[in-house]
Design an enzyme around this catalytic site. Sequence first.
Site, short mmCIF file in Angstrom:
data_model
loop_
_atom_site.label_atom_id
_atom_site.label_comp_id
_atom_site.label_asym_id
_atom_site.label_seq_id
_atom_site.Cartn_x
_atom_site.Cartn_y
_atom_site.Cartn_z
N PHE A 22 6.76 0.01 -2.11
CA PHE A 22 5.32 0.23 -1.95
C PHE A 22 4.57 -0.50 -3.05
CE2 PHE A 22 1.51 2.86 -2.82
CZ PHE A 22 0.87 2.65 -1.62
N ASP A 51 6.31 -0.34 -6.67
CA ASP A 51 6.09 -1.51 -7.52
C ASP A 51 4.73 -1.38 -8.20
OD1 ASP A 51 6.97 -4.42 -8.14
OD2 ASP A 51 4.83 -4.54 -7.65
N TYR A 56 -1.99 -3.76 -13.70
CA TYR A 56 -2.77 -3.19 -12.59
C TYR A 56 -3.69 -2.06 -13.06
CZ TYR A 56 0.88 -5.55 -9.82
OH TYR A 56 1.75 -6.47 -9.30
N LYS A 85 6.14 -3.96 -15.20
CA LYS A 85 6.14 -5.39 -15.55
C LYS A 85 5.57 -5.64 -16.95
CE LYS A 85 5.44 -6.58 -10.66
NZ LYS A 85 4.49 -5.66 -10.03
P1 NDP Z 1 0.08 -7.36 0.79
O1 NDP Z 1 0.55 -8.66 1.34
O2 NDP Z 1 1.00 -6.21 0.75
O3 NDP Z 1 -1.24 -7.02 1.61
C1 NDP Z 1 -2.12 -6.01 1.26
C2 NDP Z 1 -3.37 -6.13 2.15
O4 NDP Z 1 -3.00 -5.95 3.51
C3 NDP Z 1 -4.39 -5.08 1.84
O5 NDP Z 1 -5.67 -5.67 2.00
C4 NDP Z 1 -4.15 -4.02 2.89
O6 NDP Z 1 -5.32 -3.29 3.18
C5 NDP Z 1 -3.73 -4.86 4.06
N1 NDP Z 1 -2.79 -4.17 4.97
C6 NDP Z 1 -1.72 -3.42 4.59
N2 NDP Z 1 -1.06 -2.95 5.66
C7 NDP Z 1 -1.71 -3.43 6.75
C8 NDP Z 1 -1.51 -3.29 8.14
N3 NDP Z 1 -0.50 -2.58 8.60
N4 NDP Z 1 -2.38 -3.90 8.98
C9 NDP Z 1 -3.41 -4.61 8.50
N5 NDP Z 1 -3.65 -4.80 7.19
C10 NDP Z 1 -2.81 -4.20 6.32
O7 NDP Z 1 -0.56 -7.62 -0.66
P2 NDP Z 1 -0.23 -7.72 -2.16
O8 NDP Z 1 -0.58 -9.09 -2.59
O9 NDP Z 1 -0.91 -6.56 -2.79
O10 NDP Z 1 1.35 -7.56 -2.36
C11 NDP Z 1 2.02 -6.31 -2.34
C12 NDP Z 1 2.41 -5.85 -3.74
O11 NDP Z 1 3.21 -6.81 -4.40
C13 NDP Z 1 1.26 -5.61 -4.71
O12 NDP Z 1 0.54 -4.44 -4.42
C14 NDP Z 1 2.00 -5.58 -6.00
O13 NDP Z 1 2.66 -4.35 -6.18
C15 NDP Z 1 3.00 -6.73 -5.81
N6 NDP Z 1 2.50 -8.03 -6.30
C16 NDP Z 1 3.15 -8.62 -7.36
C17 NDP Z 1 2.72 -9.80 -7.90
C18 NDP Z 1 3.43 -10.42 -9.04
O14 NDP Z 1 2.88 -11.33 -9.67
N7 NDP Z 1 4.64 -10.01 -9.34
C19 NDP Z 1 1.53 -10.50 -7.37
C20 NDP Z 1 0.95 -9.85 -6.21
C21 NDP Z 1 1.44 -8.67 -5.72
P3 NDP Z 1 -5.47 -1.68 2.93
O15 NDP Z 1 -4.92 -1.37 1.58
O16 NDP Z 1 -6.95 -1.46 3.01
O17 NDP Z 1 -4.72 -1.00 4.03
#
Ligand code: NDP
Length: 324
Positions: A22, A51, A56, A85
């Site tokens: 998550f 995660d 954050y 992290k």
């Molecule tokens: P995701 O690719 O998981 O997408 C999140 C977006 O998709 C949000 O806007 C969410 O909206 C929307 N969404 C989620 N489920 C659905 C669905 N079933 N249908 C339609 N839209 C949906 O985004 P992240 O870039 O946040 O990546 C996930 C995680 O990875 C992060 O939260 C973080 O923990 C990690 N991460 C790590 C990084 C690193 O540098 N190591 C960089 C980026 C992310 P809503 O919340 O409104 O539902």
Amino acid sequence: MALKPDSYVVLNDGHKMPVLGFGTYAPDTYTKEQAGESAKVAIEVGYRHIDCASMYGNEVEVGQAIRSKIADGTVKREDIFYTGKLWNNNQAPERVRIGLEKTLKDLQLDYIDLFIIHTPMEFKPGDDPMPVDENGKVIFHNTDIRETWKAMEACKDAGLVRSIGVSNFNHKQLELILNMPGLKYKPVCDQVECHIYLNQSKLLEFCKSRDIVLVGYSVLGSSRVEGWIDQNSPKVLEDPVVNEVAKKLNRTPAQVAERYLLQRGIVVLAKSFTAKRIKENFQVFDFELSAEDMKRLDGVNKNLRYLSIEAWKEHPKYPYHEEY
Ligand code: NDP
């Protein structure tokens, strides 16, 4: 073996990482309390891998959520796999433990399961997570990453963290650690952007050959934060092939986007702060993509990186000058 809600991968240090995690990062349009509330929902619907990151700004709330789900008997501490992290201002060896201890204090936990170096791009060491010069430019620093890694190993030896790994490293940066003299623990994972438009096939092959798990973020196409991500880039969940496959299987595009990575042996992170979607995104263990659908999805790769962080391109350790 068929994937199940409690499936995990065995890391190269013997610990187990649940295959679906998550994600808790959200832009400032969401409150930190929403991160905590959503983490509780996630645990209730079955996620056991969470995660998060000090960057954050929500480890207090997410930690509180985890502890409340332990207190109410939903889970035990050992059922949860928590990733924290090390941010870019804490890569100087003497600051690594300071960074980890801040995370533990915010979470109010006495250990975390995984601690990863958030990016290879070090900033000026100190308490300021975004140290800038008089022109507003981030002040870079360039400690030998192997020195940082030794300090990570010491945190594992101290029992503060079960496993250690990296994030946003290219294969050469991984190799630098793997080949370092006196290496005690290999990184267990490289957490990188990975989705149908950036399917990371080369990095995945490299990681598999070294027994390193590739953990994918932005699997659903990211939160498309303005200022960080090109607002004109194509959207994963609107991709025609993903939608066709989803329709055929009576599934949602998000479920297909996740399943495509899971079936390639990638650990998937998915973020949602909407209860219905948190649940939807976990319902990925009762269907399978055929070899033919997998091939079609392979075909939509564009090597499109949403989070290319152009502003840090001049950093000596900017990871994306390399092909993979
Ligand atoms: P995701 O690719 O998981 O997408 C999140 C977006 O998709 C949000 O806007 C969410 O909206 C929307 N969404 C989620 N489920 C659905 C669905 N079933 N249908 C339609 N839209 C949906 O985004 P992240 O870039 O946040 O990546 C996930 C995680 O990875 C992060 O939260 C973080 O923990 C990690 N991460 C790590 C990084 C690193 O540098 N190591 C960089 C980026 C992310 P809503 O919340 O409104 O539902």
